[in-house]
Write a protein that holds these residues in place. Sequence first.
Motif, PDB file in Angstrom:
ATOM      1  N   GLU A  57      -6.339  -1.537  -0.789  1.00 50.17           N
ATOM      2  CA  GLU A  57      -6.083  -2.427   0.348  1.00 50.17           C
ATOM      3  C   GLU A  57      -7.183  -3.470   0.510  1.00 50.17           C
ATOM      4  OE1 GLU A  57      -5.441   0.066   3.755  1.00 50.17           O
ATOM      5  OE2 GLU A  57      -3.480   0.741   3.032  1.00 50.17           O
ATOM      6  N   GLN A  73      -6.680   4.393  -2.062  1.00 50.42           N
ATOM      7  CA  GLN A  73      -5.787   3.521  -1.299  1.00 50.42           C
ATOM      8  C   GLN A  73      -6.605   2.518  -0.485  1.00 50.42           C
ATOM      9  OE1 GLN A  73      -3.434   5.377   1.775  1.00 50.42           O
ATOM     10  NE2 GLN A  73      -1.970   3.681   1.827  1.00 50.42           N
ATOM     11  N   SER A  94       0.823  -1.211   0.000  1.00 56.62           N
ATOM     12  CA  SER A  94       0.000   0.000   0.000  1.00 56.62           C
ATOM     13  C   SER A  94       0.858   1.262   0.000  1.00 56.62           C
ATOM     14  CB  SER A  94      -0.936  -0.017   1.212  1.00 56.62           C
ATOM     15  OG  SER A  94      -1.795   1.082   1.184  1.00 56.62           O
TER      16      SER A  94
END
Length: 143
Positions: A52, A48, A29
């Motif tokens: 994830e 993001q 990440s």
Amino acid sequence: MEMEYYKNKIDKRLFMKIPSDKLLIPKASNDFLDFLHTNGIKECDAFQIAFEEALTNSIVHGNKSDYNKNVNIYFHIDDEMVKVIIEDEGDGFDYTMTMIGLTESQENIYKDSGRGIFLISLYTDDFYFENNGRKIIMIKYRN
């Protein structure tokens, strides 16, 4: 097995190959965020989260956390969009029924399983599955 990388700065591409270990998600990440920032993408916190969630799904549900199975991650940035492709080596899943289940009842987003796809739908502009659910393609437009 370590994470493998292939980076091409000219046409803004990055490829990662990681073993199915949840402990590698923060590193992947952070590398994703660095790649976005290096290429001028600043507002990317929500994307993001989608990344994830998709990576977690591939490791935990797709590859069943089998360290001997890998997850391939591909990023591409152009003038119009950021595209992320994540593919696992698992058996796949019936993503159509999963999507129907998410939309049938608001209660379903509070279950222990299935929230990842809901969050992906919130934080991307478009996403879809291929290869019997083993591959997810997520798109965020740059507008």
